[in-house]
Write an enzyme that holds these catalytic residues in place. Structure first.
Site, mmCIF file in Angstrom:
data_model
loop_
_atom_site.group_PDB
_atom_site.id
_atom_site.type_symbol
_atom_site.label_atom_id
_atom_site.label_comp_id
_atom_site.label_asym_id
_atom_site.label_seq_id
_atom_site.Cartn_x
_atom_site.Cartn_y
_atom_site.Cartn_z
ATOM 1 N N HIS A 1 77.265 37.815 39.374
ATOM 2 C CA HIS A 1 77.141 38.866 40.382
ATOM 3 C C HIS A 1 75.957 38.608 41.307
ATOM 4 O O HIS A 1 75.366 39.553 41.835
ATOM 5 C CB HIS A 1 77.009 40.229 39.705
ATOM 6 C CG HIS A 1 78.243 40.639 38.960
ATOM 7 N ND1 HIS A 1 79.372 41.094 39.591
ATOM 8 C CD2 HIS A 1 78.526 40.616 37.627
ATOM 9 C CE1 HIS A 1 80.294 41.358 38.683
ATOM 10 N NE2 HIS A 1 79.804 41.077 37.483
ATOM 11 N N TRP B 1 37.322 43.670 38.786
ATOM 12 C CA TRP B 1 38.637 43.154 39.175
ATOM 13 C C TRP B 1 38.935 43.776 40.526
ATOM 14 O O TRP B 1 39.047 44.987 40.657
ATOM 15 C CB TRP B 1 39.680 43.554 38.136
ATOM 16 C CG TRP B 1 41.011 42.895 38.297
ATOM 17 C CD1 TRP B 1 41.370 41.651 37.876
ATOM 18 C CD2 TRP B 1 42.184 43.473 38.881
ATOM 19 N NE1 TRP B 1 42.699 41.417 38.172
ATOM 20 C CE2 TRP B 1 43.218 42.509 38.787
ATOM 21 C CE3 TRP B 1 42.475 44.699 39.480
ATOM 22 C CZ2 TRP B 1 44.504 42.742 39.265
ATOM 23 C CZ3 TRP B 1 43.744 44.933 39.961
ATOM 24 C CH2 TRP B 1 44.745 43.958 39.845
ATOM 25 N N CYS C 1 38.485 46.363 34.887
ATOM 26 C CA CYS C 1 37.037 46.193 35.004
ATOM 27 C C CYS C 1 36.345 46.634 33.718
ATOM 28 O O CYS C 1 36.861 47.436 32.958
ATOM 29 C CB CYS C 1 36.496 47.013 36.166
ATOM 30 S SG CYS C 1 37.361 46.772 37.724
ATOM 31 N N ASN D 1 34.764 51.893 37.229
ATOM 32 C CA ASN D 1 36.149 51.475 36.997
ATOM 33 C C ASN D 1 37.055 52.547 37.598
ATOM 34 O O ASN D 1 36.799 53.741 37.429
ATOM 35 C CB ASN D 1 36.458 51.361 35.509
ATOM 36 C CG ASN D 1 35.742 50.221 34.843
ATOM 37 O OD1 ASN D 1 35.129 49.395 35.498
ATOM 38 N ND2 ASN D 1 35.818 50.182 33.522
ATOM 39 N N GLY D 2 38.135 52.127 38.251
ATOM 40 C CA GLY D 2 39.072 53.092 38.809
ATOM 41 C C GLY D 2 39.161 52.985 40.316
ATOM 42 O O GLY D 2 38.732 51.992 40.919
ATOM 43 N N LYS E 1 56.571 36.449 30.546
ATOM 44 C CA LYS E 1 55.542 35.680 29.865
ATOM 45 C C LYS E 1 55.321 34.344 30.569
ATOM 46 O O LYS E 1 54.187 33.900 30.757
ATOM 47 C CB LYS E 1 55.960 35.458 28.405
ATOM 48 C CG LYS E 1 54.861 35.286 27.419
ATOM 49 C CD LYS E 1 53.910 36.462 27.359
ATOM 50 C CE LYS E 1 54.596 37.759 27.021
ATOM 51 N NZ LYS E 1 53.919 38.927 27.567
ATOM 52 N N GLU F 1 61.431 39.721 29.144
ATOM 53 C CA GLU F 1 60.094 39.470 28.603
ATOM 54 C C GLU F 1 59.761 37.977 28.619
ATOM 55 O O GLU F 1 58.632 37.597 28.943
ATOM 56 C CB GLU F 1 60.004 40.037 27.184
ATOM 57 C CG GLU F 1 58.798 39.592 26.374
ATOM 58 C CD GLU F 1 57.460 40.007 26.970
ATOM 59 O OE1 GLU F 1 56.428 39.516 26.487
ATOM 60 O OE2 GLU F 1 57.434 40.822 27.920
ATOM 61 N N ARG G 1 39.621 41.551 29.626
ATOM 62 C CA ARG G 1 40.215 42.596 30.456
ATOM 63 C C ARG G 1 40.562 42.097 31.854
ATOM 64 O O ARG G 1 41.328 42.731 32.564
ATOM 65 C CB ARG G 1 39.245 43.783 30.565
ATOM 66 C CG ARG G 1 38.997 44.492 29.250
ATOM 67 C CD ARG G 1 37.838 45.454 29.350
ATOM 68 N NE ARG G 1 38.130 46.582 30.211
ATOM 69 C CZ ARG G 1 38.476 47.791 29.776
ATOM 70 N NH1 ARG G 1 38.607 48.001 28.487
ATOM 71 N NH2 ARG G 1 38.703 48.761 30.613
ATOM 72 N N GLU H 1 53.610 34.833 33.994
ATOM 73 C CA GLU H 1 52.241 35.342 33.849
ATOM 74 C C GLU H 1 51.229 34.213 33.693
ATOM 75 O O GLU H 1 50.152 34.252 34.289
ATOM 76 C CB GLU H 1 52.144 36.250 32.617
ATOM 77 C CG GLU H 1 52.600 37.673 32.833
ATOM 78 C CD GLU H 1 52.405 38.510 31.589
ATOM 79 O OE1 GLU H 1 51.960 39.664 31.715
ATOM 80 O OE2 GLU H 1 52.703 38.025 30.477
ATOM 81 N N LYS I 1 43.950 42.637 31.404
ATOM 82 C CA LYS I 1 44.541 43.017 30.121
ATOM 83 C C LYS I 1 44.898 44.493 30.084
ATOM 84 O O LYS I 1 45.963 44.868 29.620
ATOM 85 C CB LYS I 1 43.556 42.683 28.994
ATOM 86 C CG LYS I 1 44.075 42.997 27.594
ATOM 87 C CD LYS I 1 45.275 42.137 27.248
ATOM 88 C CE LYS I 1 45.756 42.389 25.831
ATOM 89 N NZ LYS I 1 47.004 41.663 25.549
#
Length: 606
Positions: free
Chosen positions: A501, A74, A2, A98-99, A482, A478, A27, A485, A601
């Site tokens: 396996h 958010w 946020c 925020n939080g 990516k 990664e 963000r 995402e 972000k």
């Protein structure tokens, strides 16, 4: 996550706040709102979705006033609706936050018992309700806000605005960042200095537990114990906060393209003028260190996993890698002869910051590898090493990842040097290999059209696997992250040897398998794993150098030929095609590349 903006100005503030919130769009958010005080009266406007909806609303329903607060939310507690959007208001109080308020259920029950009626599902509304109750009992705005802060548990950055007070904002932080900007007869508050950059270059960062009474004359700052606190005012470089696409369609494309330049800059910063010697700070001395614990989240954690190979292979130094959200809860034993390294692009990642505080006084030194040198993680470390990637706007990290890898590679080489594991000639060879990376990255950028063609095929898949061995295994993780995402395709990364396996059960003609495999000492084993995939009609996409592509032989679905690179640092180079594959696949699917759904972000809540 946020975003918060507050302005005590000399002109109408709603347009200023809206523009500042636009600078925080990277963000991540799903609703937005602004509250102002005009002629002594609070009013607000809120909208769901992108800021353009709030902008449209302000055209039809203007919000005058020279004092105001704004927010991009958010969703955590409650869905993305207008009623759940910030600012929240109760009585004479408006709040942005925020939080997460961890004891909001308890507070909500207490307030409901006293007759409070809630309109939202959020934890934040309890903050406004509590402050309004204290004011209804006769407390002034300052005292009511401080009393409210004393009742809150959890993490927060808070900004209060009050009916009848057009020259007062109250700011507070605990676990989430907040900065105060100083103007000429004006004052500003923001969760990120980037938001405030067009209005001021003089910033004061609130420390953990601080709260501040902000008026146009300045800010009175108090620490968690209620004592006056002197916090330094710093000048920020406005160029470093500029957010422009520079002719690219997306920030992500721009940031992928910037990697040769920013990595060259990081190498210049940490090497001698001739580039043949390490020039890290004197405090970086691994000679008496017997273990390193590395802690991070998401992409940064994969950078740590790559670095683990380097530290152990080059320096012979054992490394533990932990996901920050799990680290402190398993209460790991730490030693004064060990170091803890915390990696974070923003330097504000809540889990990583909490892990750092757990490790404090338990290890010999706390080192942070961060992109924002003024961040909380940087300020609370014994030593902060900037990665010098510049502002990264795209939610999916690209240049920050490769800059993290570059700085961690230099740290591993310094550890090897301090521990007597490297001859000068071998060190010079490694440094030469690192200095070659920007040029090799430019070469890979030239493969953009080929990568886009491969991505067009990937866009039709529902499941994709990434395989790698050695230090390429974390890069497979990664690459998969990516891709999912920003394209929303299910993707998983595996160590190549783990294929049989379990994951091999997923292989059929519908499943592309991306193999990251430079021709190194593990390549022959990787080829064997590829054969297992092809025997089950899996579609292998091989990313390797010319020698690797030739040695792999027939049967691969398609191959991307990379320039030859020192296998030790191949993960840095091979990150680029992984990023471009994700980018072009997302383009083919028509998703929001820079602001993918459900993601933020900077994750400033646990």
């Amino acid at each position: 996550m946020c975003g918060i903006v507050g302005v005590l100005g000399n002109h109408e503030v709603a347009p200023l706040i809206l523009e500042a919130l636009k600078r925080l769009e990277y963000r991540g958010y799903d609703s937005a709102g602004i509250a102002t005080v005009n002629a002594g009266r609070l009013d607000r406007r809120r909208a769901v979705g992108k800021l353009v909806h709030l902008s449209d609303l302000l055209v039809h329903e203007p919000l005058p006033g020279r004092a105001g607060i704004g927010h991009t939310r958010w969703a955590t507690h409650g869905a993305a609706t207008v009623k759940n959007a910030h600012p929240h208001r109760a009585g004479k109080v408006a709040v942005v936050h925020n939080g997460i308020i961890e004891n909001f259920h308890e507070l909500r029950a207490e307030l409901s018992a006293k007759g409070a009626v809630f309109e939202s599902e959020t934890d934040t509304e309890t903050v406004a309700m509590l402050a309004a109750l204290f004011m209804a009992e006769g407390l002034d705005a300052r005292t009511a806000a401080v009393r409210t802060l004393g009742r809150l548990k959890g993490a927060f950055a808070l900004l209060f605005l009050f009916d009848g007070e057009d020259d007062l904002m109250i700011a507070a932080r605990k676990g989430s960042p907040l900065a105060i900007g100083h103007g000429d007869g004006e004052m500003f508050v923001g969760s990120d200095a980037i938001a405030l950059a067009p209005m001021t270059d003089r910033i004061t960062y609130l420390e953990e537990g601080d709260y501040a009474f902000v008026t146009r004359a300045g800010a009175q700052i108090f620490d968690a114990a209620g004592h006056r606190a002197n916090r330094a005012t710093v000048l920020i470089q406005l160029d470093s906060t500029r957010i422009e696409k520079g002719g690219y369609k997306h920030f992500m494309a721009k940031e992928i393209a910037e990697q040769p330049v920013v990595i060259a800059g990081a190498l210049t910063h940490y090497l001698s003028a001739e580039g043949d010697r390490l020039a890290l700070p004197e405090a970086v001395d691994f000679s008496s260190v017997d273990r390193v614990t590395m802690v991070a989240c998401g992409t940064a954690s994969y950078a740590c996993h790559v670095a683990k190979y380097w530290f152990e292979q080059i320096a012979g130094l054992p490394v533990d890698v932990d996901i920050a959200s799990e680290f402190r809860y398993r209460e790991p034993p730490l030693s004064p002869t060990s170091w803890a390294v915390f990696v974070s692009q923003s330097g504000e990642t809540a889990d990583t910051l909490a892990a750092l505080r757990y490790a404090r006084d338990k290890v010999g030194k706390i080192v942070s590898v961060v992109n924002v040198q003024t961040s909380s993680i940087a300020r609370e470390s014994d030593l902060a090493l900037p990665i010098l990637a510049g502002v990264e706007v795209g939610v999916a990290s690209t240049k920050a990842f490769t800059c993290q890898l570059t700085v961690l590679a230099l740290l591993a080489l310094k550890a090897a040097q301090d521990r007597g594991r490297l001859s000068p000639a071998t060190l010079a060879g490694h440094l030469a290999a690192l200095r070659s990376l920007p040029g090799l990255m430019n070469h890979v950028q030239g493969l953009n059209a080929e990568i886009a063609a491969i991505a067009g095929k990937l866009a039709e898949a529902q499941d994709i696997l990434f395989l790698g061995r050695g230090a390429m295994f974390p890069l497979a993780l990664e690459g998969a992250l990516k891709l999912k995402e920003i394209s929303y395709i299910h993707a998983e990364g595996y160590a190549s040897g783990e294929l049989k396996h379990g994951p091999i059960a997923l292989i059929d003609r519908q499943v592309p398998v991306i193999v990251l495999a430079p021709r190194d000492h593990l390549f022959d084993k990787t080829v064997s794993n590829m054969q297992e995939v092809m025997a089950r009609q899996g579609k292998v996409i091989l990313i390797s150098d010319a020698a690797g592509v030739a040695a792999a032989g027939d049967g691969v679905w398609t191959a991307l030929t990379m320039p030859q690179v020192d296998p030790m640092f191949a993960p840095i180079l091979y990150a680029v095609p992984a990023q471009l594959l994700a980018y072009h696949t997302a383009i083919a699917k028509g998703t929001d590349v820079d602001q993918p759904r459900n993601l933020a972000k900077s994750v400033t809540v646990e």
